[in-house]
Scaffold this active site. Structure first.
Site, mmCIF file in Angstrom:
data_model
loop_
_atom_site.group_PDB
_atom_site.id
_atom_site.type_symbol
_atom_site.label_atom_id
_atom_site.label_comp_id
_atom_site.label_asym_id
_atom_site.label_seq_id
_atom_site.Cartn_x
_atom_site.Cartn_y
_atom_site.Cartn_z
ATOM 1 N N TYR A 9 0.848 -1.193 0.000
ATOM 2 C CA TYR A 9 0.000 0.000 0.000
ATOM 3 C C TYR A 9 0.884 1.243 0.000
ATOM 4 O O TYR A 9 1.785 1.377 0.824
ATOM 5 C CB TYR A 9 -0.896 -0.039 1.236
ATOM 6 C CG TYR A 9 -1.883 1.107 1.389
ATOM 7 C CD1 TYR A 9 -2.245 1.926 0.330
ATOM 8 C CD2 TYR A 9 -2.485 1.348 2.617
ATOM 9 C CE1 TYR A 9 -3.156 2.956 0.481
ATOM 10 C CE2 TYR A 9 -3.401 2.361 2.797
ATOM 11 C CZ TYR A 9 -3.734 3.165 1.715
ATOM 12 O OH TYR A 9 -4.640 4.186 1.882
ATOM 13 N N CYS A 10 0.622 2.164 -0.947
ATOM 14 C CA CYS A 10 1.322 3.446 -1.018
ATOM 15 C C CYS A 10 2.831 3.204 -1.139
ATOM 16 O O CYS A 10 3.268 2.446 -2.001
ATOM 17 C CB CYS A 10 0.957 4.293 0.197
ATOM 18 S SG CYS A 10 1.588 5.984 0.164
ATOM 19 N N LEU A 11 3.626 3.795 -0.283
ATOM 20 C CA LEU A 11 5.073 3.611 -0.336
ATOM 21 C C LEU A 11 5.449 2.149 -0.106
ATOM 22 O O LEU A 11 6.451 1.665 -0.640
ATOM 23 C CB LEU A 11 5.748 4.510 0.700
ATOM 24 C CG LEU A 11 7.272 4.508 0.783
ATOM 25 C CD1 LEU A 11 7.907 4.696 -0.576
ATOM 26 C CD2 LEU A 11 7.746 5.577 1.749
ATOM 27 N N LEU A 63 -1.455 -1.202 -4.146
ATOM 28 C CA LEU A 63 -2.600 -0.384 -3.760
ATOM 29 C C LEU A 63 -2.178 1.068 -3.682
ATOM 30 O O LEU A 63 -1.396 1.450 -2.807
ATOM 31 C CB LEU A 63 -3.140 -0.842 -2.397
ATOM 32 C CG LEU A 63 -3.451 -2.333 -2.246
ATOM 33 C CD1 LEU A 63 -3.889 -2.645 -0.823
ATOM 34 C CD2 LEU A 63 -4.505 -2.774 -3.249
#
Length: 567
Positions: free
Chosen positions: A295-297, A330
């Site tokens: 998710y994200c980073l 994500l």
């Protein structure tokens, strides 16, 4: 296995006295500029001003446009002049006048010769100024404020003042004093910490079905946030939902670094995070491949790991790690050439100042990170909220996500500097220049099936940027575009009538389409996207089996562990 902590943490080079002097000065200045680099802002303004000054034709165009807009407004004004005593009419008049001049000033930023980056900076900060001074924020121009004040006999203004005074005296956020406490109201899905090093706790959740899919799911959250964004209250928990669908779930809970961790770098997060987790899972469930999600980073880091593991000879001890069965990203960028509004705040000058600030403390504070995100959406997160709470006297009802959002984390100085330089400034991963263990990795080496999610209103990871993974890899990619923003779009539990998504499978031999055309071609569906992801994982699994029992010796602590409580 805890020896990995000392093995991969490397020290940053010593700084000369002159560099320390410059950095101290810049950090001092940043305290008065909200962390913004004044030279970068000045250069953007000068670039626009000098080019406009040398463009008399453009000046004439803007002058005529201003006259037309003023004429339109004056033609509109008499229709409500007789009703100026009405707060509704006066509020509408203020709003129209403001919109006229906002549109004109935004148009005025477009001058030939101004660099794209400076033009975007000028437009962004101009919009920030208009959001701050919007008539909706001013009591004499907002009819809602006076209507509520009259209806309540002034009680709304009194309550707003009390809200303001409470906020002035409010101490730093304490999750244990919140109505949504980790381990009590949120992050309550049963599980156990099965591994801990200096950087992560690895949580293995207790299966909730008689049969589970053969390949477990490892989730890599971003260390910009506490992991329980994906395990909020039970009805809003992605982790719990996936367990209920028969997936065995592991998740990383990142430690909250402090000044002593200033030298932790991106490679430490890879080795002590993803690689260490895969090694642990291999020891618990030998001979089993792993579905992975980031998710994200955390998704960016996962894509690095997948690319590196695609060439096992590049990764030391790769044979001891569980192999990957699939990769899910994500709201995660892998190509940072068009990062949206985040890019407005990131250039060489701004990054250097940020590094100078971090050199003093050893980390980027959670408050600084939260401030940056608020800056991107100041209208909703700052000004509209203040009008509701201070002028209308209405407190926003708390919820699990708001509490999580206030439970901020820190970022080590070295890691954050490397992240900004190598990704935002150099775009090293997309260009095949990012190195793992001394050798560059290429996303095109990934041959695993991928499930990639973007969100429509994402100002952190804009979905057209997330979509670029389709062009960077040579594998099957199922791309899904969810409604909502960076957080709400991902945490979209079933049952929300506002949720919807579009989905399209890109096969390896297919050509990526332009983002403008993608939405017209992709299938649209109502509801949460979680069932679609669960079904995709099931289709890429090798069947189901009885859950493997976790030996008692593996349990270090019950979930949610200890790192989630570090403030």
């Amino acid at each position: 296995m805890n020896s990995i902590s000392a093995e991969f943490i490397s020290a940053a080079p010593e700084q000369s006295p002159t560099v320390k002097l410059d950095r101290s000065l810049h950090a001092f200045v940043a305290a008065f500029t909200a962390g913004l680099e004044p030279v970068a802002l000045t250069l953007a303004g000068m670039d626009w001003g000098l080019h406009l000054a040398s463009s008399p034709g453009r000046q004439m165009e803007l002058g005529l446009d201003a006259m037309r807009k003023m004429q339109n407004w004056l033609q509109h004004a008499p229709t409500s002049a007789a009703a100026l005593k009405s707060t509704e009419s006066w509020g509408e008049e203020c709003e129209q006048f403001w919109l006229f001049w906002q549109s004109w000033l935004q148009e005025a930023t477009k001058v030939r010769g101004v660099s794209n980056h400076h033009q975007e900076m000028n437009r962004f900060f101009l919009r920030q100024a208009f959001d701050m001074w919007s008539p909706r924020n001013l009591p004499w121009c907002n009819p809602d404020i006076w209507r509520r004040a009259l209806e309540s006999g002034g009680a709304s203004l009194w309550q707003g003042k009390q809200n303001w005074l409470e906020d002035l005296q409010k101490p730093a956020y304490d999750p244990q004093q919140s109505d949504w406490r980790p381990g009590a109201e949120v992050a309550v899905t049963p599980g156990a910490v099965v591994y801990r090093n200096h950087l992560i706790e690895l949580i293995r959740y207790s299966p909730q079905t008689a049969q589970v899919y053969a390949e477990p799911l490892l989730i890599v959250p971003s260390w910009i946030m506490k992991y329980y964004i994906l395990d909020l209250s039970p009805q809003n928990s992605m982790v719990r939902y996936m367990l209920q669908q028969g997936h065995q779930v592991y998740i990383l809970s990142w430690n909250n670094p402090d000044a002593a961790d200033r030298d932790l770098g991106m490679d430490d997060y890879l080795q002590m995070g993803v690689f260490a987790a895969l090694e642990v899972i291999a020891s618990i469930e030998p001979g089993v491949a792993v579905h992975s999600a980031g998710y994200c980073l955390g998704g960016t880091l996962l894509s690095i790991a997948a690319a590196a593991l695609a060439r096992t000879q590049q990764v030391q001890d790769a044979s001891r790690m569980a192999p990957l069965a699939s990769v899910t990203l994500l709201a995660a960028q892998t190509d940072f050439s068009e990062p949206g509004e985040m890019g407005v705040l990131i250039d060489d000058s701004q990054v250097d100042m940020l590094e100078d600030v971090m050199s003093e403390s050893g980390y980027l504070s959670g408050a600084q990170m939260a401030g940056a995100f608020q800056f991107l959406n100041s209208r909703d997160l700052v000004w509209n909220k203040r009008v509701r709470e201070y002028w209308l006297g209405v407190r926003d009802a708390g919820n699990d996500m708001m509490a999580w959002n206030a439970d901020v984390t820190r970022l080590p100085a070295r890691m954050h500097g490397e992240y900004l330089h190598q990704f935002f400034l150099e775009n090293a991963l997309a260009e095949g220049k990012y190195q793992v263990e001394g050798a560059p990795v290429s996303l095109s080496d990934i041959r695993l099936p991928m499930f990639v999610v973007g969100t429509v209103r994402d100002q952190v990871s804009p979905w057209p940027s997330v979509y670029k993974i389709v062009r960077l890899t040579r594998t099957d990619v199922c791309f899904l575009l969810a409604s909502g923003g960076h957080n709400v779009g991902i945490v979209a539990a079933p049952g929300n009538p506002k949720s919807s998504y579009q989905i399209h499978m890109h096969l390896e031999q297919d050509k990526a389409v332009a983002t403008e055309a993608w939405r017209s071609q992709a299938e649209s569906k109502a509801g949460s996207w979680w069932p679609a992801w669960s079904a995709w994982l099931a289709a890429h699994s090798s069947g189901q089996k009885k859950p493997r029992r976790l030996p008692a010796r593996r349990v270090l602590q019950q979930a949610p562990g200890s790192y989630v409580f570090k403030t």
